[in-house]
Write a protein that holds these residues in place. Sequence first.
Motif, PDB file in Angstrom:
ATOM      1  N   PHE A 122      11.403 -11.450 -35.491  1.00 33.82           N
ATOM      2  CA  PHE A 122      11.225 -12.149 -34.220  1.00 33.82           C
ATOM      3  C   PHE A 122      12.151 -11.568 -33.160  1.00 33.82           C
ATOM      4  O   PHE A 122      11.741 -11.338 -32.019  1.00 33.82           O
ATOM      5  CB  PHE A 122      11.501 -13.639 -34.376  1.00 33.82           C
ATOM      6  CG  PHE A 122      11.497 -14.386 -33.074  1.00 33.82           C
ATOM      7  CD1 PHE A 122      10.300 -14.789 -32.507  1.00 33.82           C
ATOM      8  CD2 PHE A 122      12.676 -14.644 -32.395  1.00 33.82           C
ATOM      9  CE1 PHE A 122      10.283 -15.442 -31.302  1.00 33.82           C
ATOM     10  CE2 PHE A 122      12.662 -15.304 -31.181  1.00 33.82           C
ATOM     11  CZ  PHE A 122      11.465 -15.711 -30.637  1.00 33.82           C
ATOM     12  N   GLY A 123      13.406 -11.331 -33.561  1.00 26.92           N
ATOM     13  CA  GLY A 123      14.375 -10.795 -32.610  1.00 26.92           C
ATOM     14  C   GLY A 123      13.839  -9.530 -31.952  1.00 26.92           C
ATOM     15  O   GLY A 123      14.004  -9.318 -30.754  1.00 26.92           O
ATOM     16  N   ARG A 131      10.527 -11.027 -23.610  1.00 27.80           N
ATOM     17  CA  ARG A 131      11.635 -11.173 -22.670  1.00 27.80           C
ATOM     18  C   ARG A 131      11.536 -10.179 -21.538  1.00 27.80           C
ATOM     19  O   ARG A 131      11.184  -9.024 -21.754  1.00 27.80           O
ATOM     20  CB  ARG A 131      12.945 -10.899 -23.389  1.00 27.80           C
ATOM     21  CG  ARG A 131      13.361 -12.053 -24.191  1.00 27.80           C
ATOM     22  CD  ARG A 131      14.761 -11.807 -24.663  1.00 27.80           C
ATOM     23  NE  ARG A 131      14.900 -12.456 -25.943  1.00 27.80           N
ATOM     24  CZ  ARG A 131      16.045 -12.637 -26.554  1.00 27.80           C
ATOM     25  NH1 ARG A 131      17.143 -12.183 -26.020  1.00 27.80           N
ATOM     26  NH2 ARG A 131      16.082 -13.253 -27.694  1.00 27.80           N
ATOM     27  N   SER A 132      11.869 -10.641 -20.349  1.00 24.61           N
ATOM     28  CA  SER A 132      11.986  -9.655 -19.289  1.00 24.61           C
ATOM     29  C   SER A 132      13.444  -9.212 -19.276  1.00 24.61           C
ATOM     30  O   SER A 132      14.257  -9.720 -20.031  1.00 24.61           O
ATOM     31  CB  SER A 132      11.577 -10.248 -17.954  1.00 24.61           C
ATOM     32  OG  SER A 132      12.482 -11.241 -17.589  1.00 24.61           O
ATOM     33  N   PRO A 468      20.497 -17.256 -29.139  1.00 25.98           N
ATOM     34  CA  PRO A 468      19.972 -18.631 -29.250  1.00 25.98           C
ATOM     35  C   PRO A 468      18.476 -18.679 -29.510  1.00 25.98           C
ATOM     36  O   PRO A 468      18.001 -19.527 -30.265  1.00 25.98           O
ATOM     37  CB  PRO A 468      20.303 -19.259 -27.893  1.00 25.98           C
ATOM     38  CG  PRO A 468      21.228 -18.338 -27.212  1.00 25.98           C
ATOM     39  CD  PRO A 468      21.163 -17.004 -27.872  1.00 25.98           C
ATOM     40  N   ARG A 469      17.724 -17.765 -28.901  1.00 23.42           N
ATOM     41  CA  ARG A 469      16.265 -17.823 -29.080  1.00 23.42           C
ATOM     42  C   ARG A 469      15.881 -17.561 -30.520  1.00 23.42           C
ATOM     43  O   ARG A 469      14.991 -18.210 -31.072  1.00 23.42           O
ATOM     44  CB  ARG A 469      15.577 -16.800 -28.162  1.00 23.42           C
ATOM     45  CG  ARG A 469      15.446 -17.282 -26.747  1.00 23.42           C
ATOM     46  CD  ARG A 469      14.981 -16.162 -25.847  1.00 23.42           C
ATOM     47  NE  ARG A 469      13.625 -15.744 -26.102  1.00 23.42           N
ATOM     48  CZ  ARG A 469      12.627 -15.910 -25.231  1.00 23.42           C
ATOM     49  NH1 ARG A 469      12.861 -16.511 -24.092  1.00 23.42           N
ATOM     50  NH2 ARG A 469      11.429 -15.485 -25.503  1.00 23.42           N
ATOM     51  N   CYS A 475      15.086 -22.110 -36.745  1.00 22.11           N
ATOM     52  CA  CYS A 475      15.068 -23.560 -37.009  1.00 22.11           C
ATOM     53  C   CYS A 475      13.637 -24.089 -36.986  1.00 22.11           C
ATOM     54  O   CYS A 475      13.250 -24.891 -37.842  1.00 22.11           O
ATOM     55  CB  CYS A 475      15.922 -24.297 -35.982  1.00 22.11           C
ATOM     56  SG  CYS A 475      17.663 -23.978 -36.231  1.00 22.11           S
ATOM     57  N   VAL A 476      12.858 -23.646 -35.997  1.00 23.54           N
ATOM     58  CA  VAL A 476      11.463 -24.105 -35.940  1.00 23.54           C
ATOM     59  C   VAL A 476      10.719 -23.644 -37.193  1.00 23.54           C
ATOM     60  O   VAL A 476       9.996 -24.428 -37.828  1.00 23.54           O
ATOM     61  CB  VAL A 476      10.767 -23.552 -34.670  1.00 23.54           C
ATOM     62  CG1 VAL A 476       9.285 -23.834 -34.719  1.00 23.54           C
ATOM     63  CG2 VAL A 476      11.383 -24.183 -33.433  1.00 23.54           C
TER      64      VAL A 476
END
Lengths: 900, 114
Positions: A122-123, A131-132, A468-469, A475-476
Amino acid sequence: MSPADLLTDVLSDLRFRWRALFRRAEVEREMDEELRFHLEREAAKLERRGLDAAEARRQARLEFGGVDRVKEETRDARGVRVLETMLRDLRYAIRGLRARPGFTLAVVATLALGIGANAAMFGIVDRLMFRSLPYLRDPASVNRVYLSYSFRGDRIRNAVLEFRRYCDLAASPSIARSAAYSSADLVIGTGQDAREMHVDIVSGSFFDFFDVHPVIGRFFDATADSARAAPAVVVLGNALWKSRFGGRRDVLGQQLQVGAVNATIIGVAPEGFAGSDETQPASAFLPITAYGESELPGYADNYSWGWLTMIVRRKPGVTVDMASADLTRSYALSWEKEGTLVHDRTPLALAKPEAKAGSLQLLRAPEIDRKSSLILWISGVAAIVLLIACANVANLLLSRAVGRRREVAVRLALGATRRRLISQFLIESLLLALVAALAGAVVGEVGQTVLRKLFLSKGTTMGVLDDPRTILFACVAAVLAGLLTGTAPALQSGRDDLVTALKSGVREGTRQRSRTRSALLLAQGALSVFLLVGAGLFVRSLQHVASIRLGYDVEPLLYVQTGMRGMRLDTAQDLALQARLAAEARTMPGVEAVTQVLTVPLRQMRTYGFSVPGIDSASHLGQFLVQMGTVDYFRTMGTRIIRGRGFDSTDIRGSPRSMVVSAGMAEKLWPGQNALGKCVKVGGDTMPCWTVVGVAENVKASDIVGDDALQYYLSIEQQRPANTGLFVRTHGDATAHAEEIRKRLQALMPGPSYVTVMPMRNIVDGARDSWRMGAIMFLLFGLLALVLAAIGLYSVIAYNVAQRTQELGLRIALGAHARDVLSMVVGEGLRFGLAGIGIGVAIALAVGHWVQPLLYRESAHDPLVFVVVGVVLAVVAVAASAIPASRAIRVDPSIALRAE
Amino acid sequence: MAEPVDAAKIELPQGTLDLLILKALSLEPQHGWAISERIRQVSAAALQIPQGSLYPALHRLERRGWIKAKWGESDNNRRAKFYELTRTGRHQLEAETDAWRRLTVAVRLVLEMR
């Protein structure tokens, strides 16, 4: 109610609930005391009216109503009922999990692997897709420009463009502002302090796209974009300013060597401003013009070197489509302009150049490249691994739930509602999943270090734990995994028939339950087959890619490049320096041969227009690449000469011009004829003849898997080009000699100039990257899936054996052979395995055509891969069931029959 | 609340209990039993709160911050939990009293309609 009152209200409410929740014992004690006091006072009152003590107490209680009911209502009034229950369930779950560390560890480890793999992917996907750029102002109005044009039937697409093209496109009327950037690893500083660092090379307008201001000094502005100005200035990245200059303010005005530019420091970027790539913060920002001036002479005059990313901000009210149309018009004008400079440019009507205002993120570009689509595939694969992990955990929880049937039945009998039981099961699995999320984040952090090496360029700074994202995503994922794994056991716990459960003891899951478990097991098997087939296909592709004959050697070659500082050499001086370096290298014991070269295969391509007597517009027949070398070129590179000769000592300045062509080029220009002795006029009709003296084998010059290049070779002695380098051929592995050679050659470099030495292996590996990446990632995830499926199968079979201890004991007591029992149990495992293989193979066949474009000379339906994967899975299935089976045959009938 | 109620006694309309408790506390802090006694006495025993329902109401009011609780000595030297009105509780009492008056006036007007 005034705001102040409202605030007091909210605060008092929170304080009250907090106390009710976490000082529960105290609050309960106080309530007991309060109610007792009330009853005593009431009884005392009644006693005063003449009732005796016992009767008074009885009357008081009667008057009061049920004490327990009042207590319950009072507890409800505290408004923390739901939380309180959850907290109790949580404590209960923690106790339960701590009591079975093995089980807990298995579940957490399984989920952590799955969540970790996904967090890591995901990262990367997030940064490449969603992400921009950090600090970018109003990202919605910013686009990246993508170009495409037709060339000989193919549509050529480009995400980077030339400086002149950028200037042409920037003039489009619908564009409010445009910027261009590139980046490079440049040596910053001199002497001891010199370090290679990541530097952004940006147009002056670049900073205007962001909401940033320099900490000190200033940024350079659009005036720096004039090729004539080319100010030698640099803006420091915040980190470099702090680490090297101690954050001092007097750095402004100091000189700093950045690559070949001796620049004046004019400002410092603020903290957190990474520049053009969040994952690779720039250590410094250099104007395009200053960089181009020193590193890419002629960059501003031609349309040959595409190296810049262009971003635009649309004017208000301009849609993406309007901007694209506008940019396309500018591109067409630019194309015409280029035609006046370049001989032989494909005419506009054929080329149909098109510019698109697209997404900043490369993964969402109009046409995504192989690597990007691989990344998407691999994220999908990671998601499948998580699904397999969930199936595994669901199975573990189910088998545990069976073991807890008595506990559940007892609790039901004691009046727990089914809803409470279900919620308790869910809380337990959620707890497990969240612990797994923490562990998974750590797994992801480690995993991403590996992924970064595969997917992103070096020097990348990003992480799982500090993002954090990504943490939120983990977590989700964990909550979903918890719900997914907890639902089946929870629902089934609510379905058990109370009486039978209490009577029957722990044996025998219900039919329903074993069906769920079998389905989960099959899904796991099928998905791992699917992933392993993918792994097989990619590994085979990699093998094919690795076995491609490149037309030159790889292992013994080193590429040597010079970096000039503080001086500029003209062509003659440069060639003389290269010759000195080549001569020095030849004296070294490990060196076999040395040649000067113009380009590096797979890295650079150069083309010149040429004409061939007797052939109309010959250079339109394909893209012909030029390479140049000295006498030992073909011996050094290991490129075989098929006919004629390579360069020799007669090919010097003033002697007849000699050319070597690749077999493919010879065939293209003179099909069926002997190419030797033919004349090629390099540069056009009016230029002198270069005579073909040799035909060399085909080479891969631009792309490993693409067609063979149409390549021709000129003698450096005769053509005398600027910007040459060296190839050194060593005995054996070149990497071992690299440092030694660098040191020897460095001694010959004037002043602060330097040489860099790079093994050809690195360059070729870079080109094979996406193939290696696909193979490694699919293999890694495929094996992970296989291990998970094996554990799942093992646990189910082991559980079944444990359940059937009595039955097996009976069979053995009745004279069944150990072999029969063994084959019965293993047969069960094998049946699961085979069914899984069947389903997995069907899925793999069905989706094969989507993977096909990512493979090289490998059918997505390659039977070899399918057979190998089938055999591997069958073997694993047998092995996973053999362990519990061997336990089954050791069952002592007398003990088994007496059990329970 | 499905408590049996004496014919002579009035069943409390929804929400009135809170008002009565606030009113009973408006003069001085009281413990639970004293509150129920006071309401019984002042209403000439016509309003009898089911004693049990008093405590959930007290805890609810405390949560809302309209009253606060303190442990103290009762008149017979026993430890008892005393409740007193907070500032917001006092505002609330005024507001609710006012609303109640307007309601009863309005209801009477309607009932006396000829």
